[in-house]
Design an enzyme around this catalytic site. Structure first.
Site, PDB file in Angstrom:
ATOM      1  N   THR A 193      34.400   0.658  75.381  1.00  0.00           N
ATOM      2  CA  THR A 193      32.847  -0.540  76.239  1.00  0.00           C
ATOM      3  C   THR A 193      31.987   0.052  75.752  1.00  0.00           C
ATOM      4  OG1 THR A 193      34.061   1.056  78.638  1.00  0.00           O
ATOM      5  CG2 THR A 193      31.705  -0.249  78.563  1.00  0.00           C
ATOM      6  N   LEU A 231      32.656  -7.632  78.723  1.00  0.00           N
ATOM      7  CA  LEU A 231      31.093  -7.976  78.506  1.00  0.00           C
ATOM      8  C   LEU A 231      30.594  -8.802  78.146  1.00  0.00           C
ATOM      9  CD1 LEU A 231      31.664  -4.099  77.612  1.00  0.00           C
ATOM     10  CD2 LEU A 231      30.768  -5.457  79.678  1.00  0.00           C
ATOM     11  N   PHE A 267      40.390  -5.132  75.851  1.00  0.00           N
ATOM     12  CA  PHE A 267      39.678  -5.570  76.072  1.00  0.00           C
ATOM     13  C   PHE A 267      38.416  -5.810  77.270  1.00  0.00           C
ATOM     14  CE2 PHE A 267      40.437  -1.535  78.893  1.00  0.00           C
ATOM     15  CZ  PHE A 267      39.902  -2.253  80.135  1.00  0.00           C
ATOM     16  N   LYS A 268      37.354  -4.484  77.336  1.00  0.00           N
ATOM     17  CA  LYS A 268      36.950  -4.515  77.251  1.00  0.00           C
ATOM     18  C   LYS A 268      36.429  -6.129  77.058  1.00  0.00           C
ATOM     19  CE  LYS A 268      37.350  -0.638  79.485  1.00  0.00           C
ATOM     20  NZ  LYS A 268      36.755   0.382  79.149  1.00  0.00           N
ATOM     21  N   ASP A 269      35.996  -6.471  76.399  1.00  0.00           N
ATOM     22  CA  ASP A 269      35.630  -7.990  75.809  1.00  0.00           C
ATOM     23  C   ASP A 269      35.224  -9.442  76.873  1.00  0.00           C
ATOM     24  OD1 ASP A 269      34.210  -7.313  72.492  1.00  0.00           O
ATOM     25  OD2 ASP A 269      36.347  -7.927  72.496  1.00  0.00           O
TER      26      ASP A 269
END
Length: 465
Positions: free
Chosen positions: A142, A114, A109-111
């Protein structure tokens, strides 16, 4: 829109200044001075928008210093690398909905935040003819998402700290196989909390931060929280359009409090009743569950679990929530954070009523994680990663009739194949991009969890102009 520090020690700044500042120079976290409200007609008018169009509608209410055409281009570029047209699709398993947040380039989910932040940094640096040395700590996902967001960008160097041998092998290889000249992986001999503490100390050193043009990619950077608000809004629109206007409860596997804080912002932003409850789900590292249920925010020892991205005691984003919890008083926040640093704990008994209105909190055991993975695989043929299983297990305890329950799936299950295979009894096939990592060369520095040593390394390798 202006941004302020939770500790009140800076003048109000713009969105782009907040992005480049990362951690406020007074050691606090940055927040919008006000949270914009969306009325019911506006919310309903967003039905049918693409994810990218919706992202613009949400983000532009917090961003007023980037031209409209440029912001739309940044958003379009950020989600062009996702492998699903909906970016964050919902999968329906009877009365439970799984919000898949792992369709980006690093399967986490960090994509979502980021990819946007990496493009945003590049855009701002080009406008200002400047450079940036990004510093961050990761408990797993992350780091790789940040690295993939900025790899090869000529005005940026990135330094990522991860706990040595405390993340999954796939997570480790996703970072260490990126050998671009601007990428530096540092495996520290300690925990994520050790790395996060070093990062926060270095950002609090204003002279060092300014001399090296440090930038933040951890969820201390407001732009990351903002990008995550969008998928809560997208999910509420889906529920409103397909589930007879029922409210939604979100179950969020939580370590650093950033993802669920984005849900808190979405709840305050959207019309009354769109979001019913936010279920805060932790593993054995249950400081946040203890805080919500008992008012006990006291640090303990980090316990290694099957959901390593949540193996955290110091939840950095909790300070943002604390600001609202303490009547938006910077003085009270400063006192609370000083007390936490001095004693290792906060007693929030007086705030229990407030916290319980905002959240329901559940700690999930390792046995329950494995049982949940096995159960959903057997019943639906659907494979949960252990972090998502924490959220699903918590959600099953707090389903309410007439309210849709949405569980955030934060990582692709193949990133944690050992645990998943043990729970389901079946092998997990790695997607080709992850399978290809096994034969790639790696580059990483193993170092003690020592600020002086890491400072020296950064000084040696940082970009200068």
């Amino acid at each position: 829109m202006k941004y302020i520090s939770t500790r009140g020690g800076i003048a109000a700044i713009s969105f782009t200044e907040a992005v480049m500042m990362g951690l406020a120079t007074d050691g606090g976290l940055l927040l919008p001075r006000t949270i914009p409200r969306v009325d019911r007609p506006t919310f309903e008018s967003w039905q049918g928008l693409s994810y990218q169009e919706l992202a613009f509608e949400v983000m532009s209410r917090f961003i007023d210093d980037i031209p409209t055409s440029d912001l739309k281009s940044l958003i379009a570029a950020s989600y062009s690398s996702f492998d699903h047209p909906d970016v964050t699709p919902l999968v329906h398993l009877d009365d439970l909905h799984i919000l898949e947040l792992f369709h980006g380039p690093t399967f986490a989910f960090k994509d979502i935040a980021l990819q946007f932040l990496g493009n945003l940094f590049e855009y701002l640096l080009s406008k200002n003819d400047s450079y940036l040395n990004i510093l961050g700590a990761t408990s797993g996902d992350t780091g790789s998402a940040a690295i993939y967001g900025v790899r090869g960008k000529e005005r940026i160097a990135i330094f990522i700290l991860h706990p040595h041998r405390r993340i999954s092998s796939v997570q480790e290889r996703q970072m260490t196989t990126v050998t671009d000249a601007n990428v530096f992986n540092i495996a520290i001999e300690g925990t994520f909390d050790d790395g996060q503490a070093i990062v926060k100390e270095m950002f609090s050193d204003v002279v060092f931060k300014q001399a090296h043009h440090l930038g933040a990619i951890n969820s201390i950077n407001w732009a990351r929280v903002l990008a995550q608000v969008v998928y809560y809004v997208a999910s509420c629109l889906h529920i409103a359009g397909h589930e007879n206007d029922r409210a939604a409860t979100f179950a969020v596997p939580t370590g650093n409090f950033g993802d669920i804080f984005a849900g808190y912002i979405a709840k305050k932003m959207l019309p009354e009743g769109c979001i019913s409850k936010l279920v805060l789900a932790t593993n054995a590292n249950d400081i946040l569950t203890r805080a919500i249920n008992n008012g006990d925010y006291s640090l303990g020892q980090v316990v290694a679990t099957s959901s390593p991205s949540m193996d955290i005691q110091v939840a950095s984003n909790f300070e943002r929530y604390l600001y609202y919890l303490l009547d938006s008083s910077p003085e009270h926040v400063r006192d609370a954070m000083a007390h936490l640093k001095e004693t290792g704990g906060l007693q929030l008994d007086d705030c229990l009523g407030h916290m319980r209105r905002d959240f329901v909190a559940v700690a999930v055991s390792e046995d329950d994680v494995r049982a949940t993975i096995a159960d959903y695989h057997e019943r639906y043929g659907y494979v949960l990663d252990p972090h998502t299983a924490v959220g699903v297990r918590a959600a099953t305890q707090h389903r309410a009739k007439g309210i849709s329950t949405i569980c955030l799936a934060t990582a692709h299950p193949t990133k944690f194949s050992t645990v998943v295979e043990e729970a389901t009894g079946r092998p997990v096939d790695l997607p080709p991009p992850l399978a290809e990592l096994q034969d790639k060369p790696t580059r990483c520095e193993v170092m003690p969890a020592d600020r002086a040593a890491i400072t020296a390394f950064i000084e040696q390798h940082a970009i200068r102009r």
